[in-house]
Design a protein around this motif. Structure first.
Motif, mmCIF file in Angstrom:
data_model
loop_
_atom_site.group_PDB
_atom_site.id
_atom_site.type_symbol
_atom_site.label_atom_id
_atom_site.label_comp_id
_atom_site.label_asym_id
_atom_site.label_seq_id
_atom_site.Cartn_x
_atom_site.Cartn_y
_atom_site.Cartn_z
ATOM 1 N N PRO A 1 0.513 -1.430 -0.322
ATOM 2 C CA PRO A 1 0.152 0.199 -0.257
ATOM 3 C C PRO A 1 0.894 1.011 -0.090
ATOM 4 C CG PRO A 1 0.332 -1.622 1.964
ATOM 5 C CD PRO A 1 0.481 -1.856 1.270
ATOM 6 N N PHE A 2 0.504 2.663 -1.082
ATOM 7 C CA PHE A 2 0.953 3.560 -0.718
ATOM 8 C C PHE A 2 0.616 4.655 0.262
ATOM 9 C CE2 PHE A 2 0.928 7.966 -1.902
ATOM 10 C CZ PHE A 2 2.407 8.347 -2.634
ATOM 11 N N GLY A 3 -0.393 4.553 0.958
ATOM 12 C CA GLY A 3 -0.041 5.072 2.190
ATOM 13 C C GLY A 3 0.909 5.132 3.462
ATOM 14 N N PRO A 4 0.837 3.966 4.023
ATOM 15 C CA PRO A 4 2.046 3.465 4.531
ATOM 16 C C PRO A 4 2.997 3.804 4.755
ATOM 17 C CG PRO A 4 1.326 1.426 4.600
ATOM 18 C CD PRO A 4 0.272 2.834 3.434
ATOM 19 N N TRP A 5 3.727 4.369 3.360
ATOM 20 C CA TRP A 5 4.756 4.290 2.813
ATOM 21 C C TRP A 5 4.960 5.662 2.722
ATOM 22 C CZ3 TRP A 5 6.158 6.359 -1.801
ATOM 23 C CH2 TRP A 5 7.755 7.205 -2.659
ATOM 24 N N PHE A 6 3.636 6.162 2.570
ATOM 25 C CA PHE A 6 3.839 7.779 1.912
ATOM 26 C C PHE A 6 4.208 8.644 3.527
ATOM 27 C CE2 PHE A 6 1.229 12.105 1.709
ATOM 28 C CZ PHE A 6 2.463 12.199 0.893
ATOM 29 N N PHE A 7 2.987 8.197 4.922
ATOM 30 C CA PHE A 7 3.087 9.012 5.482
ATOM 31 C C PHE A 7 4.455 8.629 6.209
ATOM 32 C CE2 PHE A 7 -1.572 8.765 4.813
ATOM 33 C CZ PHE A 7 -1.972 9.927 4.583
ATOM 34 N N ARG A 8 4.971 7.499 6.334
ATOM 35 C CA ARG A 8 6.348 7.373 7.527
ATOM 36 C C ARG A 8 7.373 8.049 6.494
ATOM 37 N NH1 ARG A 8 5.569 2.156 6.999
ATOM 38 N NH2 ARG A 8 6.646 2.042 4.834
ATOM 39 N N LEU A 9 7.172 9.071 5.259
ATOM 40 C CA LEU A 9 8.015 9.541 4.694
ATOM 41 C C LEU A 9 7.440 10.696 5.230
ATOM 42 C CD1 LEU A 9 9.089 9.285 0.768
ATOM 43 C CD2 LEU A 9 8.868 11.578 2.259
ATOM 44 N N LEU A 10 6.568 11.219 5.269
ATOM 45 C CA LEU A 10 6.100 12.910 5.587
ATOM 46 C C LEU A 10 6.230 12.621 6.740
ATOM 47 C CD1 LEU A 10 2.611 14.532 4.926
ATOM 48 C CD2 LEU A 10 3.402 14.063 7.489
ATOM 49 N N THR A 11 6.346 12.157 7.613
ATOM 50 C CA THR A 11 6.559 12.288 8.902
ATOM 51 C C THR A 11 8.306 12.096 9.861
ATOM 52 O OG1 THR A 11 4.510 10.357 9.165
ATOM 53 C CG2 THR A 11 5.717 11.208 11.111
ATOM 54 N N ASN A 12 8.451 11.403 9.139
ATOM 55 C CA ASN A 12 10.666 11.882 9.058
ATOM 56 C C ASN A 12 10.786 13.550 8.627
ATOM 57 O OD1 ASN A 12 11.592 9.664 9.741
ATOM 58 N ND2 ASN A 12 10.850 8.116 8.172
ATOM 59 N N ARG A 13 10.859 13.846 7.386
ATOM 60 C CA ARG A 13 10.598 14.550 7.196
ATOM 61 C C ARG A 13 10.050 16.033 7.741
ATOM 62 N NH1 ARG A 13 13.358 14.401 2.332
ATOM 63 N NH2 ARG A 13 13.268 16.020 1.936
ATOM 64 N N GLY A 14 9.051 15.927 8.377
ATOM 65 C CA GLY A 14 8.233 16.916 10.118
ATOM 66 C C GLY A 14 8.685 16.996 10.178
ATOM 67 N N LEU A 15 9.216 15.468 11.289
ATOM 68 C CA LEU A 15 10.233 15.535 12.726
ATOM 69 C C LEU A 15 11.749 16.285 13.052
ATOM 70 C CD1 LEU A 15 9.189 12.105 13.682
ATOM 71 C CD2 LEU A 15 8.831 14.077 14.781
ATOM 72 N N ASN A 16 11.936 16.432 11.093
ATOM 73 C CA ASN A 16 13.382 16.746 11.023
ATOM 74 C C ASN A 16 13.275 18.293 10.664
ATOM 75 O OD1 ASN A 16 14.839 13.995 10.798
ATOM 76 N ND2 ASN A 16 14.801 13.648 8.047
ATOM 77 N N ALA A 17 12.118 18.705 10.240
ATOM 78 C CA ALA A 17 11.688 20.021 10.225
ATOM 79 C C ALA A 17 11.688 20.542 11.399
ATOM 80 C CB ALA A 17 10.641 20.428 9.319
ATOM 81 N N ARG A 18 10.482 20.617 12.225
ATOM 82 C CA ARG A 18 9.828 20.150 13.502
ATOM 83 C C ARG A 18 11.661 20.828 14.852
ATOM 84 N NH1 ARG A 18 5.517 20.761 16.271
ATOM 85 N NH2 ARG A 18 5.552 20.758 19.142
ATOM 86 N N GLN A 19 12.605 19.119 14.684
ATOM 87 C CA GLN A 19 13.807 19.337 15.057
ATOM 88 C C GLN A 19 14.886 20.607 15.146
ATOM 89 O OE1 GLN A 19 16.195 15.801 15.189
ATOM 90 N NE2 GLN A 19 17.368 16.820 16.246
#
Length: 217
Positions: free
Chosen positions: A99-117
């Motif tokens: 499924p595309f969703g879990p792969w995409f949301f992990r990507l978004l979350t990783n980049r979001g956490l990096n941006a937040r940090q």
């Protein structure tokens, strides 16, 4: 393949009036997954309309998650844009049987956490150091830095899903249900990831705590 991802925010009610009231739950477009593999194959073959379909399908959830991570409308829009474009750049490596969703949301979350940090370090740490001036000894500051560094190393060493789960749950304040919806995994699995991540982090930090105890003994 040039695609204006943020046009998706203007589709219907993709962006709610107040993102803070929006739960990170599957939208209607995300429920029909039977043809998703075919859609991704078309994207891999250069079909921009197929990519637009993925954007429409996941835009609402992506924006809700991005806003929860960053807490600012424009920052969330930038993160969604970045995540979709990164997904497009990496789409050739995606396994269409998954499924595309879990792969995409992990990507978004990783980049979001990096941006937040990065934003936290840039905006908060200089002020914290200024306030600490004259109030904490160099040894205290060194110990704090060492603990933060050891914690970051231990967190980075976790399996990807455990790291995302522990950061969203313990650091960002997401509920297990919200994390489960964002990553398309059961809430029970989220709780297990958090439990295992906490155990690994405690194990990694225990030698440091023992060393400090011996120094003060």
């Amino acid at each position: 393949m040039a695609v204006d991802v943020m046009q998706g925010l203007a589709l219907g009610d993709a962006r709610p009036a107040d993102p803070r009231t929006m739960a990170v739950t599957p939208g209607a477009a995300a429920l029909d997954m039977s043809d998703e593999g075919a859609v991704v194959r078309r994207v891999q073959q250069g079909d921009t309309e197929a990519f637009d379909e993925l954007v429409r399908r996941y835009m609402r959830r992506a924006y809700g998650l991005a806003y929860r991570l960053l807490g600012h409308r424009e920052d969330a829009e930038d993160l969604v844009q970045d995540a979709f474009m990164t997904a497009l750049q990496r789409i050739e490596t995606f396994d269409v049987t998954r499924p595309f969703g879990p792969w995409f949301f992990r990507l978004l979350t990783n980049r979001g956490l990096n941006a937040r940090q990065a934003r936290f370090i840039r905006q908060v740490e200089p002020l914290a150091e200024e306030r600490a001036g004259g109030q904490a000894s160099p040894l205290d500051l060194l110990e704090r830095t060492e603990v933060r560094e050891r914690f970051r190393q231990a967190a980075d060493a976790l399996p990807e899903r455990q790291r995302i789960a522990i950061e969203l749950f313990d650091v960002e304040g997401f509920s297990s249900a919200e994390i489960a919806a964002a990553l398309d995994i059961p809430a029970g699995t989220v709780r297990w990831y958090v439990h295992e991540a906490r155990r690994a982090l405690r194990s990694a930090l225990e030698p440091l705590a023992n060393d400090r105890g011996a120094d003060h003994g």
